[in-house]
Structures are given as C-alpha cells and as structure tokens.
Design a protein around this motif. Structure first.
Motif, mmCIF file in Angstrom:
data_model
loop_
_atom_site.group_PDB
_atom_site.id
_atom_site.type_symbol
_atom_site.label_atom_id
_atom_site.label_comp_id
_atom_site.label_asym_id
_atom_site.label_seq_id
_atom_site.Cartn_x
_atom_site.Cartn_y
_atom_site.Cartn_z
ATOM 1 N N TYR A 19 38.672 17.255 54.695
ATOM 2 C CA TYR A 19 39.330 16.059 55.205
ATOM 3 C C TYR A 19 38.825 14.822 54.481
ATOM 4 O O TYR A 19 37.621 14.719 54.202
ATOM 5 C CB TYR A 19 39.043 15.908 56.705
ATOM 6 N N LEU B 212 51.003 10.341 58.413
ATOM 7 C CA LEU B 212 49.976 11.369 58.457
ATOM 8 C C LEU B 212 48.760 10.921 59.274
ATOM 9 O O LEU B 212 48.213 11.672 60.070
ATOM 10 C CB LEU B 212 49.550 11.738 57.034
ATOM 11 N N GLU C 207 47.320 12.563 62.625
ATOM 12 C CA GLU C 207 45.934 12.999 62.751
ATOM 13 C C GLU C 207 45.313 12.441 64.028
ATOM 14 O O GLU C 207 44.515 13.104 64.682
ATOM 15 C CB GLU C 207 45.139 12.562 61.523
ATOM 16 N N ALA D 36 48.448 17.338 52.209
ATOM 17 C CA ALA D 36 49.368 17.230 53.342
ATOM 18 C C ALA D 36 50.380 16.108 53.101
ATOM 19 O O ALA D 36 51.575 16.255 53.374
ATOM 20 C CB ALA D 36 48.593 16.969 54.629
ATOM 21 N N ASP E 137 43.998 15.648 52.930
ATOM 22 C CA ASP E 137 44.950 14.599 53.278
ATOM 23 C C ASP E 137 45.963 14.401 52.154
ATOM 24 O O ASP E 137 47.161 14.225 52.408
ATOM 25 C CB ASP E 137 44.229 13.273 53.539
ATOM 26 N N ILE F 169 46.505 17.816 59.797
ATOM 27 C CA ILE F 169 46.427 17.871 58.334
ATOM 28 C C ILE F 169 46.407 19.319 57.865
ATOM 29 O O ILE F 169 47.171 19.713 56.982
ATOM 30 C CB ILE F 169 45.181 17.102 57.853
#
Lengths: 343, 499
Positions: A214, A249, A253, A173, A170, A260
């Motif tokens: 993640y 983001l 998701e 990204a 995360d 991501i």
C-alpha cells in the motif's frame, strides 16, 4: 492503556497497518513489510540468481523504499543480484534536478552504481523545451512515452537483465480503474501483470516488486526508517482525469481499506471475451522499438516536435504514419490541424 | 496518461451545450421534444418508435427468450423496471409490429423490513403497486422479503440447465410456435388473484437482525442483494418460469461494473453485468434494458405517463461515503456531467469481458460460491492479490505456536486451515470447524473472494437464513468426506473426468 503489537504481543504498537488494520510495533512492521515484498518476489519468481537488475529511481518515496528493500532483501536472502540505480532526467527545472540530488545521495547511502539518462541526450529535447512548444495541456503524454523508452535505453547501456519499478498497489488499482473508465481492454488485461515478458529487441523485462504494498505503508516505512526522499508533485502535471480516479480510490479505501487489493484481485481475474480486437505488437519501422503501429509513439511525438507540429502525436493520426516514414511533406490542411495549440 | 485531452480527445471530451435545432433529427418535420445526447433530437413520435424498437431489437438480437416461454419480470417500482413492464405490455399488444411472444408474469419483492418501514407503510406501497400490476394485466406475485427465511436449500444449488436451447433452433421454434398457436390468444391470460403472504412479526425481526448484523452499509447492501436474488430465483423456479427479467439500465450497469470491480468481483463481472446470466442453471437472468440510459428512461416515462412507485431503499438519504455502492454511484454520476461518454465507455468495457472459466459449463456444481453462486475465484496462483493479503494478515498476527491454535475462538486460524489446500491443514481444519459450534459453520472456504469480504464485515453468521447455513454444513461435510477418501480417488473432480 497502550495497545500492544499484535504480532510480537510484547512491545507497544506504534502504528495501525492501513492494509490489514492490525496494530504493530516498529520492528514487526518493518519485518512484515519486507517479508511481504520478499514473498511477492519469490512467489512471482521475479529474479534469477546472478541477474543484474536496474532499479528505476526517481528519488520519490516509492523508488527510495524499493531501492532500500531490494538491497536489504538481496543481502538477507542472498538473491545473488547485482543491483544498480537507473534514473531518467526529463529536464524539468525546479523538479527533476532537485529529485536527482536525492537519487545521488541514495547512491552513496546504498552504495549502488547510478546511471542517469537524459531526454536531452536521447531526444535532443528537455521537458522544459517541450512544454514551451506544446503548452501545459498534453505534455504528460510526451514525458510518459519518452520515459518508457528512456528506461529501456538506459537499461541497455547498463546491460541489465531486468528493470524493477516502484509501482505500488495504489498505482495498480488506479490504473485498473483508469482503463475501465477509458474502455481500454487491452491495457486492462495487461496492467495487473507483475512483470512484462521479454517483448523483443530493445525491451528489457520489467517488474513491480511493490505491487502489493500500500502507498500508505510505503510512506510509513520511509517515515519510520527515516529514509531520504523527495516529495513534490511535478510542476507540469495538472493530473486532471487521473485525479478523478485517484480521489475515487482514496475514498474507496476510506470506506473499506481492502478495496485496493480487491480491485487488483478483480483486475487479475478479468477475462476478455474472445473475438475482441486487440492491438498486435510489432516494431517501429524507424527505431525498431516495440510498437503496435508503423511508427512508435515516441518517434511520432519526436517528429511532431521537430516539425513544429506538436499535435502530431496527440490523438490518432495513423493515416499520416506512411507520410512521415517517407519524409513527405504534409498538406497545408493537415498542418493547420496539428499546429493549433490551445492554452 | 494524466491530462484532460491527451490521447483520447473524442472519448473524454467535455460536454458541449446541446445545439437544439427546432426540428426532430429523424423525421425532420415535427418539433423536437427530447434531446438524448447532444446530437440526437427526437420528436415525440420518433422517440417512442426509437425506444420501442430498441427493446425489441435487444431481445431479437440475443435470441434467448423462446416463444411461449414463461418470463418473470422483476419490478421494483422504479423507473427502469416500470419502463420494462411497459415495453412488455406494448410488445404483447395485438397489433404490435414484431410482437413479443412470451408469457410474462410480475414479481415484486417488498423489502420494507430492511429499511424499517411500518406495516402500514408497506401495505400502502404494495397496494399502489398492485394497482399498477392489475392495469398491466399480467399474473403477478407480491412477496415480502421475509419469505427468504423459509427458502429450501435447493436455492443455492445451481440446477442443471434443461435441454440446451441453441440460438440456431430459435427460428424453427418461432415458426413452430406461430403455426401451433395461431388461434390461441396469448395475452388473454387469467390474471390470478395472488394474495400477499402473511408476514409474521418474528420473521421481520429475524430479518432485521440479520441485516443489522452486517457492520457496514457496503456489506448490508451486498447481503440484501444476494437475498433478493435468491428469492427471485426461488419464485421463478416454483412458479414455473424459466427466464427472469431485470430492469438494469445502462447507467446502473456502469455503476454496478465499477462497484463490482471495487468489491473484488472481477471474475464475476461478465455475469453480473452482461445481457444474460446463466449461473443458476435452469433460470436464466436477462437484462433487456441494458441499452437505455437512465435519462432516456426518465424521459420516456415522463412523456408517456408510465407509472412508477417511489420505494425507499437501504441507501436512500445516505451520504456519498456511506458505502462502496453509494460512492461509486455518485462518482459515475458526477463524472458523467463533465464527461458525457463516461457511462457508455464503462458499459462498453463490460461487453468485452467474459467470466474466467466460463467455457466449462460442467464445472463442478460444488465449486460455486455459496452466496452469489458464481464460480469460485479463490484458487489462485501464489503471486496474487488474494495470497498477498493472506500473507500480510499472517505476518501481522502472533505466530500460532502449535498448542495455542486449537482454541475454538480463533476464527482466522480455522479459516486458514480450511482454505489451505494442503491435506495437513485441512485435517486440523476439521477439528476447529466442528468444535467451533454446530450452529455457525465456517463459511470462508465456501465463498468467493468478494462474498468472503461481506461475511467478514458481519458480526456473526448465525442470523443467516437456515437454507444457507444448512447447505454450508452439507458442503463442509461433503468436503470432509472427500478429504477422508482422497487417497483412493483417482480424479480431482468428484464427478470424475471420464466420458
């Protein structure tokens, strides 16, 4: 009807993996999570046997899980690494002192040596003192720049070969999005790299073993493993602009969970056009740290603090670098511009 | 890294209220009619001059459209493409300064079937647009999206680009053109009466089935865009056009850039958002409106009565969170309100990017994605997001135990062995691909990262148009052939690397 684990097809599934959508039982999830980090480490050749590796530990979920997994994998696959914990004490009362307590407990739980370097001993300023002078608006610039160097200095004191940080998928990204929103192509190109090459004197190579993990899975892992971590937002971080990217983001998701990884894939495959001007890496003329300017950012920030001109390092004042180096006084007009602190 | 002002105060600055001075900022005489950015105020005359100049400057600077070339303008009826049409009209005007010298035609794709419009609604929109196009005086083509079902295979094969037209020869070409065509009047082309092809109801249903087979709006939008693009390229080819002009403006491109990144199209970014796009080989896609913001265009259309037609699209009246496209659009639009340089910053990022491996134009034509026709981005090193995802998937599934995985109903297993580079995996891949069914080939190995995601969101691929499915089978057959003879091939590429 209970859902069965899709990996062992025997036990009852207790969670749905945010990354792939599969339902897994606790053991299979642990196994998958750890194996993925192992795969990343092996595929990217992050470490060599015999190396000493510092784990940058803040006490938060990412670094706690990182320390746990690194120790576990080091034993399971005999990486032959000597691990230690490295923490930075920014000097934030009510935040860092509490999280450092967590790190100290981790040190005992994982039986790893711990080194704490503080802003106060390195720079003579705690974040509390900096905020008092700078205000709440630009303090993260100071903290971020100082921490980068503090980790390197700590690593040199510990004589480690590498630092690994708890940046997760995360984070990567989000950084890709941030750099696009800011138009920062130089960083856009670098930010998806899993490890930094040895950049020169005083800089220890860094890597992100959790780059493809993640954030939600890290929390799940910590939760089911009942790991001891500290979860409070920094009291000084208003997080305004980055907050937009983060919300975006998270929304992405929720629409498509693979987003991501998709963004990281995009970042890894970006190519910068030839002829676009890129900053050239040099060294700071004062402290010898890597810098694209005559003075590195932390020297400029520090100079600003010590002169009582906190805005010296905020924004671009490259023209003043020569003046600072030669210890010349600034003109009244320049001083006035750099002094103003607006709350 | 965290706060509002930090290191980039000038870029991320919040909007100040525009200081509207009474006079035009350019001529300092007439009164202000439009404020584009906080500092730029224009009177009516100066705004028009600025707008018109920008269009011709963009085309002039890039030297991609040669005089006398046939150019197809893709007009959707929206403000941006209608402004583009208007600019081309103006530019071809007899007494225009820096006259444009190409031969335009118009294409409109009626995608009413995708949004379930009735036949009457569609006809009404078409006749509205017909009026606009007739007034423009260029030849025009109106195509229902259903035509995409009858496309030939060649659409998804990049044609070799004709003799390289280099920018250096541009000037000579212009001179030559002016001398040769001095007497010829270009603008007086015959406006052919093109009749709108008749649409069979079964075609409409088939297309709706196809769009409906995508489970998410994100995939649906992606699929629709791809189909539209194929149809545009096909029409350009079959009617002898060599350039295709799209009306993407700066705001749209900024949204598209972020969307593309979010969809994993990083490798294709430069082609998706750049001024020109040569992925189809013979047809070059050009985006002459990319320097205008949506606001500028709206102001221009309003002030100079440029006609637009409102056409509903897939994401009309959907919530922000309905798809990646919608979300990105609302994200950029909202951010733009607080930080007015958002769009231009994102857009400038796109100018600094380049497609990976673009330099080798001779890249094997088969190494292109079956749907978007970009160079494949799935042959990546071991430490990459793509591989990491595959590892995650494998680890979360029951381990296939030799005898089990030959079952035909294991889409992931067959996908794995086809995409796997090892010869062993491909050997078994042949088995499962052919046994799966003849009708629905396994497309995964033929698609780029992002198009794989789209297909993954579809219930089945059997509704895809025949030209895609048969081309997929052709490529798979070829792939298998190459596997069979691989030990005798000396080179990796099938064209070979020799001179």
């Amino acid at each position: 009807m209970p859902v069965l684990c899709s990996a062992c097809t025997e036990k009852r599934a207790v969670l749905k993996r945010p990354k792939t959508g599969h339902s897994l039982c606790k053991e299979c999830f642990f196994w998958a999570f750890e194996e993925e980090v192992h795969y990343t480490i092996v595929a990217a050749q992050l470490f060599k046997p015999g190396e000493t590796v510092a784990i940058a530990a803040s006490g938060g979920k990412d670094s706690t899980v990182l320390a746990h997994v690194m120790k576990l994998l080091n034993e399971r696959y005999s990486y032959g690494l000597k691990l230690m914990l490295l923490s930075v004490d920014e000097g934030i009362t009510g935040y860092r002192d509490d999280s450092l307590e967590t790190v100290k407990r981790n040190q005992e739980q994982y039986e790893l040596p711990l080194k704490i370097v503080s802003y106060e001993e390195l720079y003579g300023w705690t974040m509390d003192a900096i905020v008092k002078q700078v205000g709440l608006k630009n303090n993260c610039t100071f903290c971020g720049v100082f921490r980068r160097q503090a980790l390197d200095r700590g690593a040199i004191i510990l004589k480690v070969d590498k630092i690994c940080t708890g940046h997760n998928a995360d984070d990567v990204a989000e950084t890709v999005l941030m750099n696009v929103l800011r138009g920062d192509v130089a960083r856009l190109r670098r930010c998806t790299a899993i490890s930094t090459a040895s950049e020169g004197e005083g800089v220890v190579p860094r890597c992100k073993p959790l780059k493809y993990s993640y954030e939600k899975e890290i929390v799940l892992y910590a939760y089911f493993k009942k790991l001891d971590y500290f979860s409070t937002e920094c009291i000084y971080s208003p997080n305004a602009y980055r907050g937009y990217a983060r919300t975006f983001l998270k929304d992405l998701e929720s629409i498509r969970p693979s987003s991501i990884m998709d963004i990281i894939h995009s970042g890894e495959n970006l190519c910068v056009r030839e002829g676009v001007k890129m900053p050239v890496q040099g060294t700071c003329k004062r402290c010898g740290y890597i810098s694209s300017q005559a003075l590195c950012k932390s020297c400029v920030l520090l100079e600003g603090l010590n002169r009582g001109l906190p805005k010296l390092g905020i924004g671009k004042h490259h023209r003043l670098h020569d003046k600072i180096l030669s210890q010349q006084p600034l003109t009244e007009k320049e001083e006035r511009k750099l002094k103003s602190v607006d709350f | 890294m965290c706060q509002v002002v930090e290191e980039y105060p000038d870029q991320l600055e919040r909007a100040d209220l525009p200081s509207v001075s009474k006079k035009c900022g350019k001529c300092k005489e007439a009164s202000t009619a439009v404020v584009i950015r906080t500092a730029d105020t224009y009177c009516r005359g100066c705004f028009k001059e600025y707008f018109v100049h920008k269009f011709r400057a963009t085309l002039g600077k890039n030297r991609i459209i040669f005089p006398g070339e046939k150019v197809l303008l893709a007009v959707s009826g929206g403000p941006s493409s209608c402004a583009m049409l208007n600019q081309v009209q103006e530019g071809l005007n007899q007494n225009a300064h820096k006259k444009l010298r190409f031969l335009p035609g118009i294409i409109y794709i009626d995608e009413g079937c995708a949004v379930n419009q009735t036949v009457e609604e569609r006809q009404r929109k078409v006749s509205e647009l017909q009026a606009v196009f007739k007034a423009a005086g260029f030849p025009f083509h109106i195509m229902p999206l259903e035509q995409v079902l009858d496309l030939p295979n060649s659409v998804v094969v990049a044609a070799p680009s004709p003799s390289e037209q280099l920018a250096s020869t541009y000037k000579a070409a212009v001179d030559h053109f002016i001398q040769a065509k001095r007497s010829n009047d270009l603008t007086a082309q015959d406006q052919e009466e093109t009749s709108v092809p008749y649409v069979q109801e079964s075609h409409t249903q088939r297309l709706q089935q196809l769009i409906g087979s995508a489970k998410t709006l994100t995939a649906r939008e992606d699929l629709l865009n791809t189909l539209k693009q194929h149809l545009l390229v096909h029409i350009a080819r079959s009617k002898g056009y060599s350039k295709l002009m799209l009306g993407d403006n700066c705001t749209r491109l900024a949204v598209k850039l972020l969307t593309s990144i979010s969809l994993g199209r990083g490798a294709q970014l430069a082609q998706d958002t750049g001024f020109s796009d040569s992925r189809y080989g013979d047809i070059i896609v050009v985006r002459p409106m990319r320097d205008y913001s949506a606001n500028e265009i709206a102001s221009y259309n309003h002030m100079f009565n440029v006609p637009c037609v409102v056409i509903p699209s897939l994401n009309t009246k959907t919530p922000d969170r309905a798809s990646v496209h919608c979300l990105t659009e609302s994200f950029v639009t909202k951010l733009q309100v607080d930080f007015p340089s958002t769009v231009s910053t994102i857009y400038r990022t796109s100018e600094k990017l380049q497609t990976a491996g673009r330099s080798s134009i001779s890249t094997n034509l088969c190494d292109r994605c079956l749907l978007c026709m970009c160079t494949m981005d799935t042959a990546v090193e071991k430490a990459s997001a793509f591989q990491a995802t595959q590892v995650s998937t494998q680890l979360s599934q029951a381990k296939p135990t030799g005898s089990k995985n030959t079952g035909p109903e294991q889409p992931t297993a067959s996908g794995q062995c086809c995409s796997g580079a090892g010869t062993e995996g491909c050997g078994s891949g042949v088995g499962c691909c052919s046994s799966a069914s003849v009708k629905t080939p396994d497309l995964k190995s033929l698609l780029c990262y992002s198009c794989q995601l789209t297909i993954k969101d579809m219930l089945s691929v059997e509704h895809l148009p025949a030209y895609i499915l048969s081309e997929a089978q052709r490529r798979l057959r070829r792939f298998r052939m190459r596997e069979d003879i691989s030990e005798f091939l000396l080179d990796d590429g099938d064209e070979g690397g020799d001179v």
